[in-house]
Design a protein around this motif. Structure first.
Motif, mmCIF file in Angstrom:
data_model
loop_
_atom_site.group_PDB
_atom_site.id
_atom_site.type_symbol
_atom_site.label_atom_id
_atom_site.label_comp_id
_atom_site.label_asym_id
_atom_site.label_seq_id
_atom_site.Cartn_x
_atom_site.Cartn_y
_atom_site.Cartn_z
ATOM 1 N N SER A 115 0.842 -1.200 0.000
ATOM 2 C CA SER A 115 0.000 0.000 0.000
ATOM 3 C C SER A 115 0.876 1.248 0.000
ATOM 4 O O SER A 115 2.101 1.164 0.012
ATOM 5 C CB SER A 115 -0.913 0.004 1.224
ATOM 6 O OG SER A 115 -0.136 0.167 2.394
ATOM 7 N N ALA A 116 0.216 2.391 0.014
ATOM 8 C CA ALA A 116 0.925 3.671 0.006
ATOM 9 C C ALA A 116 1.791 3.836 1.258
ATOM 10 O O ALA A 116 2.739 4.614 1.254
ATOM 11 C CB ALA A 116 -0.069 4.811 -0.108
ATOM 12 N N LYS A 117 1.500 3.082 2.321
ATOM 13 C CA LYS A 117 2.310 3.138 3.533
ATOM 14 C C LYS A 117 3.740 2.665 3.275
ATOM 15 O O LYS A 117 4.657 3.038 3.984
ATOM 16 C CB LYS A 117 1.695 2.264 4.634
ATOM 17 C CG LYS A 117 0.390 2.780 5.179
ATOM 18 C CD LYS A 117 -0.126 1.837 6.240
ATOM 19 C CE LYS A 117 -1.496 2.251 6.722
ATOM 20 N NZ LYS A 117 -2.040 1.294 7.679
ATOM 21 N N ASP A 118 3.900 1.817 2.283
ATOM 22 C CA ASP A 118 5.211 1.237 1.958
ATOM 23 C C ASP A 118 5.973 2.055 0.919
ATOM 24 O O ASP A 118 6.982 1.590 0.388
ATOM 25 C CB ASP A 118 5.030 -0.199 1.445
ATOM 26 C CG ASP A 118 4.339 -1.089 2.464
ATOM 27 O OD1 ASP A 118 4.669 -0.970 3.658
ATOM 28 O OD2 ASP A 118 3.487 -1.901 2.056
ATOM 29 N N LEU A 119 5.509 3.256 0.635
ATOM 30 C CA LEU A 119 6.131 4.089 -0.398
ATOM 31 C C LEU A 119 7.610 4.355 -0.095
ATOM 32 O O LEU A 119 8.451 4.299 -0.995
ATOM 33 C CB LEU A 119 5.379 5.409 -0.559
ATOM 34 C CG LEU A 119 5.901 6.353 -1.635
ATOM 35 C CD1 LEU A 119 5.787 5.709 -3.009
ATOM 36 C CD2 LEU A 119 5.150 7.673 -1.615
ATOM 37 N N GLY A 120 7.942 4.617 1.144
ATOM 38 C CA GLY A 120 9.328 4.902 1.517
ATOM 39 C C GLY A 120 10.251 3.746 1.197
ATOM 40 O O GLY A 120 11.371 3.933 0.701
#
Length: 148
Positions: A115-120
């Motif tokens: 998800s976008a939480k894993d972008l980093g």
């Protein structure tokens, strides 16, 4: 041949051809490389650092181009655009949007991002893997698109 030597040869060619825009662009690149060498205090300048210099210079010229265009200063915008094209010749081949998407999909599967939480996590791996092949903004936009 190192980037510094390649640039030096291109400067000589630009001088022979009396190409003022190319000469100015190439001298600016060489100055940045020499500055980096001075800051490194004798340490070898890596190809990754050289690519980062070129990308930063292209970004600066792109920003200037956009500002000059917005202000109606087409004469100055054309110079910035010409310098951008000259500097881009020294970067590795840039990825097409399709190739970039495939690379980022591969990185997403390798990192296990969902998800976008894993972008980093994705951006860290993608920035290293795609250094010089694509700019950070394009990588970020594609990663956000694929993770949303």
């Amino acid at each position: 041949m190192s980037l510094e030597n390649t640039i030096s040869e291109a400067i000589k060619t630009a001088m022979r051809e009396k190409d003022r825009v190319a000469l100015d662009s190439l001298r600016a690149v060489k100055a940045q490389i020499l500055l980096l060498q001075t800051e490194a205090r004798g340490a070898e300048v890596t190809p990754e650092q050289e690519i980062a210099i070129l990308q930063r210079m292209i970004k600066q010229r792109k920003d200037s181009f956009e500002q000059f265009s917005a202000q109606g200063r087409n004469d100055l915008a054309e110079v910035e655009e010409a310098q951008m094209k000259i500097i881009e010749k020294f970067l590795p081949k840039q990825l097409t949007p399709e190739e970039l998407e495939a690379e980022i999909r591969n990185i997403i599967s390798q990192t296990g991002a969902e998800s976008a939480k894993d972008l980093g996590k994705v951006m860290g791996a993608a920035s290293k893997a795609l250094a010089g092949k694509s700019d950070g903004k394009s990588i970020s936009e594609m990663a956000k698109k694929l993770l949303s």
